[in-house]
Structures are given as structure tokens and as C-alpha cells.
Scaffold this motif. Sequence first.
Motif, PDB file in Angstrom:
ATOM      1  N   GLY A  19      15.984-125.286  50.206  1.00  0.00           N
ATOM      2  CA  GLY A  19      14.661-125.044  50.776  1.00  0.00           C
ATOM      3  C   GLY A  19      14.118-126.301  51.433  1.00  0.00           C
ATOM      4  O   GLY A  19      14.365-127.408  50.966  1.00  0.00           O
ATOM      5  N   LEU A  20      13.398-126.138  52.535  1.00  0.00           N
ATOM      6  CA  LEU A  20      12.692-127.250  53.175  1.00  0.00           C
ATOM      7  C   LEU A  20      11.204-127.001  53.030  1.00  0.00           C
ATOM      8  O   LEU A  20      10.681-126.011  53.551  1.00  0.00           O
ATOM      9  CB  LEU A  20      13.056-127.358  54.654  1.00  0.00           C
ATOM     10  CG  LEU A  20      12.257-128.413  55.444  1.00  0.00           C
ATOM     11  CD1 LEU A  20      12.540-129.816  54.915  1.00  0.00           C
ATOM     12  CD2 LEU A  20      12.562-128.330  56.935  1.00  0.00           C
ATOM     13  N   LYS A  29       5.672-132.942  47.051  1.00  0.00           N
ATOM     14  CA  LYS A  29       5.997-131.712  47.785  1.00  0.00           C
ATOM     15  C   LYS A  29       7.309-131.105  47.295  1.00  0.00           C
ATOM     16  O   LYS A  29       7.413-129.880  47.128  1.00  0.00           O
ATOM     17  CB  LYS A  29       6.064-132.007  49.287  1.00  0.00           C
ATOM     18  CG  LYS A  29       4.692-132.214  49.911  1.00  0.00           C
ATOM     19  CD  LYS A  29       4.753-132.313  51.421  1.00  0.00           C
ATOM     20  CE  LYS A  29       5.194-133.664  51.889  1.00  0.00           C
ATOM     21  NZ  LYS A  29       5.044-133.838  53.369  1.00  0.00           N
ATOM     22  N   ALA A  30       8.299-131.961  47.061  1.00  0.00           N
ATOM     23  CA  ALA A  30       9.592-131.457  46.598  1.00  0.00           C
ATOM     24  C   ALA A  30       9.483-130.841  45.200  1.00  0.00           C
ATOM     25  O   ALA A  30      10.035-129.771  44.930  1.00  0.00           O
ATOM     26  CB  ALA A  30      10.623-132.579  46.605  1.00  0.00           C
ATOM     27  N   LEU A  31       8.782-131.530  44.302  1.00  0.00           N
ATOM     28  CA  LEU A  31       8.627-131.013  42.940  1.00  0.00           C
ATOM     29  C   LEU A  31       7.856-129.698  42.932  1.00  0.00           C
ATOM     30  O   LEU A  31       8.222-128.754  42.220  1.00  0.00           O
ATOM     31  CB  LEU A  31       7.906-132.046  42.073  1.00  0.00           C
ATOM     32  CG  LEU A  31       8.717-133.277  41.673  1.00  0.00           C
ATOM     33  CD1 LEU A  31       7.821-134.320  41.021  1.00  0.00           C
ATOM     34  CD2 LEU A  31       9.850-132.889  40.729  1.00  0.00           C
ATOM     35  N   THR A  32       6.786-129.629  43.730  1.00  0.00           N
ATOM     36  CA  THR A  32       6.002-128.399  43.800  1.00  0.00           C
ATOM     37  C   THR A  32       6.843-127.262  44.340  1.00  0.00           C
ATOM     38  O   THR A  32       6.827-126.140  43.812  1.00  0.00           O
ATOM     39  CB  THR A  32       4.762-128.602  44.692  1.00  0.00           C
ATOM     40  OG1 THR A  32       3.998-129.700  44.198  1.00  0.00           O
ATOM     41  CG2 THR A  32       3.885-127.345  44.696  1.00  0.00           C
ATOM     42  N   GLY A  33       7.622-127.528  45.375  1.00  0.00           N
ATOM     43  CA  GLY A  33       8.486-126.494  45.947  1.00  0.00           C
ATOM     44  C   GLY A  33       9.560-126.045  44.989  1.00  0.00           C
ATOM     45  O   GLY A  33       9.899-124.857  44.934  1.00  0.00           O
ATOM     46  N   MET A  63       9.426-125.687  41.910  1.00  0.00           N
ATOM     47  CA  MET A  63       8.911-124.796  40.870  1.00  0.00           C
ATOM     48  C   MET A  63       8.697-123.373  41.382  1.00  0.00           C
ATOM     49  O   MET A  63       8.443-122.460  40.602  1.00  0.00           O
ATOM     50  CB  MET A  63       7.603-125.361  40.310  1.00  0.00           C
ATOM     51  CG  MET A  63       7.777-126.655  39.527  1.00  0.00           C
ATOM     52  SD  MET A  63       6.257-127.223  38.724  1.00  0.00           S
ATOM     53  CE  MET A  63       5.356-127.874  40.138  1.00  0.00           C
ATOM     54  N   GLU A  64       8.807-123.197  42.704  1.00  0.00           N
ATOM     55  CA  GLU A  64       8.569-121.886  43.304  1.00  0.00           C
ATOM     56  C   GLU A  64       9.850-121.098  43.553  1.00  0.00           C
ATOM     57  O   GLU A  64       9.811-119.893  43.779  1.00  0.00           O
ATOM     58  CB  GLU A  64       7.827-122.056  44.636  1.00  0.00           C
ATOM     59  CG  GLU A  64       6.467-122.737  44.533  1.00  0.00           C
ATOM     60  CD  GLU A  64       5.451-121.885  43.794  1.00  0.00           C
ATOM     61  OE1 GLU A  64       5.543-120.642  43.893  1.00  0.00           O
ATOM     62  OE2 GLU A  64       4.588-122.464  43.114  1.00  0.00           O
ATOM     63  N   ALA A 122      14.608-132.071  45.125  1.00  0.00           N
ATOM     64  CA  ALA A 122      14.241-131.732  43.749  1.00  0.00           C
ATOM     65  C   ALA A 122      14.857-130.394  43.360  1.00  0.00           C
ATOM     66  O   ALA A 122      15.121-129.545  44.222  1.00  0.00           O
ATOM     67  CB  ALA A 122      12.722-131.674  43.597  1.00  0.00           C
ATOM     68  N   PHE A 123      15.064-130.219  42.065  1.00  0.00           N
ATOM     69  CA  PHE A 123      15.617-128.967  41.552  1.00  0.00           C
ATOM     70  C   PHE A 123      15.095-128.766  40.136  1.00  0.00           C
ATOM     71  O   PHE A 123      15.138-129.673  39.310  1.00  0.00           O
ATOM     72  CB  PHE A 123      17.148-129.033  41.551  1.00  0.00           C
ATOM     73  CG  PHE A 123      17.814-127.775  41.048  1.00  0.00           C
ATOM     74  CD1 PHE A 123      17.662-126.581  41.716  1.00  0.00           C
ATOM     75  CD2 PHE A 123      18.598-127.807  39.907  1.00  0.00           C
ATOM     76  CE1 PHE A 123      18.288-125.427  41.269  1.00  0.00           C
ATOM     77  CE2 PHE A 123      19.224-126.662  39.440  1.00  0.00           C
ATOM     78  CZ  PHE A 123      19.059-125.461  40.132  1.00  0.00           C
ATOM     79  N   GLU A 124      14.578-127.575  39.883  1.00  0.00           N
ATOM     80  CA  GLU A 124      14.048-127.233  38.563  1.00  0.00           C
ATOM     81  C   GLU A 124      13.036-128.270  38.068  1.00  0.00           C
ATOM     82  O   GLU A 124      13.117-128.759  36.938  1.00  0.00           O
ATOM     83  CB  GLU A 124      15.196-127.066  37.559  1.00  0.00           C
ATOM     84  CG  GLU A 124      16.099-125.885  37.885  1.00  0.00           C
ATOM     85  CD  GLU A 124      17.213-125.697  36.871  1.00  0.00           C
ATOM     86  OE1 GLU A 124      17.517-126.675  36.136  1.00  0.00           O
ATOM     87  OE2 GLU A 124      17.767-124.595  36.811  1.00  0.00           O
TER      88      GLU A 124
END
Length: 211
Positions: free
Chosen positions: A20-21, A66-70, A72-73, A138-140
Motif C-alpha cells: 500500500g502507498l 503515516k506508514a504506521l496509521t496505514g 493498521m488499516e 510498516a507492517f502490522e
Amino acid sequence: MKEYKIEREGTAEEQMMKLGLVTSNIGKYEEFKRTLKKIENLELILIDNISNSNEGSNIEKNAQTKALTGSMEVTYPVIATDEGLFLDFLPKSEQPGAYISRIIGPYATDEEIIEHYTNLIGENKTGTGTIMTSYVIAFEDKIINKGLYVQECIFKTPASSARITGRPLASLHYSEEFNKFYSELSAKEKQYMNNDFYKEIVKFVLQTLKI
């Protein structure tokens, strides 16, 4: 680097890896899509509905947030970037830094941003500066990898009438090699001009996702 499970889809012969970007900038998404198409079996997915990712004054922290928030989605890794602008002709206290557009206001239009920097540079003048790009995967809800790219730039006025939606500085960013503004470059010329950055991003994704 921590090992982690990546969700894939498709047959064993044709597995696709998702990345995801996180961005609301469609221009950035299109550039990343062109860049990462070199990686086989990788699907780049636009994530543009992220909330609670307010940006601050630090590009590294902004990209991480932004990466961490994304992450989690969705159930797959995500990449996010943030850019900072530093102009050689401005004192430290007046540098845009991470506030490239927000220095004008939270809802500044591309035209307002172009006008602002045109006024800073001055009519029929040239200024130099640096664009720093922080990028994070980021992941999980965990930062997997991060990097920083520094690019020396020339900005020139009057701005080009050619526009790239969501990338207003492209109308002021000048290429001496091609003798025209970034917004006027062909796709091939842009690829050439950003070749070093694109190589870094492709290498970064390949190493991080162990493709």
C-alpha cells in the motif's frame, strides 16, 4: 530485520504481493506506480483515506506516522513518504522544512503554493535548495524499514504554466540538463532525472519485502 508473514493472493505460480502507498497525492501515486512496476508480482495499492495522521515539523516522524496509521488499516505492508524543502536563500528560521504547503495554510491550492514560492524566489530569478524525502515501510503497526534521500534542486521564476496536480513545486523546479521545468518533462525525461531516487526506492522495497 524482523521476519514477518506477508499476505499474498493468486495461484502458487502467480502470487501477487500487495504494497500500500499511503498518500492523498495522486501524482505521487502515479510516479510510484511507474517506478515499482519494475518489480514483478508486486501490486501497488493507493491508500488515501487515512485519518489521524496529522503532520508535524519532522519529515521522518511524519512518514513513520503515516506508514504506521496505514498499516493498521490493511493486512499487507504499506509505504509512506514525506518531503522537506530547504532553500539556500532563506535563513534557518524561515525554512519551509516539512511545511512545504502547510506554511501557507491547511487547504492551500497548488496555485497558491506556486505563487507563494514565486514571491520568495523573486520574479525572473533563480534559487537553489534541497528536497529531502523520508520513506518508511510498516507492517502490522510496526516500522519495518526506513530511509532518507537528499536531492539538490534549482528553482526558477516565472513558473511554468504546465502543472502536475498535487505537485506544485514541479512548476518551479528547473532542470538545466533538459533546459525546462520538471512539469514540462516527458515521462522518459522524468525517469532519467529521478533515476537515482527510483533506484533507491526499488532497492528499498526489494530488500524490505525480501522479494
